[in-house]
Design a protein around this motif. Structure first.
Motif, PDB file in Angstrom:
ATOM      1  N   LEU A  12       0.835  -1.202   0.000  1.00 57.10           N
ATOM      2  CA  LEU A  12       0.000   0.000   0.000  1.00 57.10           C
ATOM      3  C   LEU A  12       0.868   1.251   0.000  1.00 57.10           C
ATOM      4  N   PHE A  13       1.938   1.227   0.797  1.00 54.58           N
ATOM      5  CA  PHE A  13       2.858   2.363   0.855  1.00 54.58           C
ATOM      6  C   PHE A  13       3.499   2.613  -0.509  1.00 54.58           C
ATOM      7  N   VAL A  14       3.956   1.557  -1.156  1.00 54.91           N
ATOM      8  CA  VAL A  14       4.568   1.685  -2.487  1.00 54.91           C
ATOM      9  C   VAL A  14       3.542   2.191  -3.487  1.00 54.91           C
ATOM     10  N   LEU A  15       2.317   1.731  -3.404  1.00 54.48           N
ATOM     11  CA  LEU A  15       1.255   2.185  -4.301  1.00 54.48           C
ATOM     12  C   LEU A  15       0.961   3.666  -4.106  1.00 54.48           C
ATOM     13  N   ILE A  16       0.900   4.111  -2.871  1.00 54.02           N
ATOM     14  CA  ILE A  16       0.630   5.531  -2.592  1.00 54.02           C
ATOM     15  C   ILE A  16       1.783   6.397  -3.079  1.00 54.02           C
ATOM     16  N   ILE A  17       3.012   5.995  -2.810  1.00 50.40           N
ATOM     17  CA  ILE A  17       4.172   6.763  -3.271  1.00 50.40           C
ATOM     18  C   ILE A  17       4.226   6.777  -4.797  1.00 50.40           C
ATOM     19  N   LEU A  22       3.491   9.862  -9.873  1.00 52.44           N
ATOM     20  CA  LEU A  22       2.892   9.971 -11.207  1.00 52.44           C
ATOM     21  C   LEU A  22       2.001  11.202 -11.360  1.00 52.44           C
ATOM     22  N   THR A  23       1.435  11.679 -10.276  1.00 55.90           N
ATOM     23  CA  THR A  23       0.490  12.797 -10.379  1.00 55.90           C
ATOM     24  C   THR A  23       1.126  14.154 -10.114  1.00 55.90           C
ATOM     25  N   THR A  24       2.353  14.200  -9.675  1.00 55.54           N
ATOM     26  CA  THR A  24       3.014  15.485  -9.468  1.00 55.54           C
ATOM     27  C   THR A  24       3.601  15.972 -10.780  1.00 55.54           C
TER      28      THR A  24
END
Length: 69
Positions: A12-17, A22-24
């Motif tokens: 989950l942590f890797v997915l959030i990071i 990708l969105t910045t």
């Protein structure tokens, strides 16, 4: 802590990071250049109704130019 919980938390942590990266912004935001300066005006090829038309009652006027406007 068991390995299953840690694995799920890490995933989950890797997915959030990854989502955050990708969105910045990836580059410098800047306006488009617009291309070279247009120095030649478009030429009217055809007009409907024709020139000097009087008492026009239609609901549409069509102007055709030699380039996209």
């Amino acid at each position: 802590m068991n390995a299953t919980y840690f694995s799920g938390f890490t995933g989950l942590f890797v997915l959030i990071i990854g989502f955050w990266l990708l969105t910045t912004a990836c580059g410098q935001p800047m306006p488009p250049t617009g291309g070279p300066r247009d120095s030649i005006a478009p030429v009217l090829v055809q007009a409907q109704p024709g020139e000097n038309t009087r008492n026009f009652t239609g609901d549409r006027i069509v102007l055709e130019f030699d380039e996209y406007i």
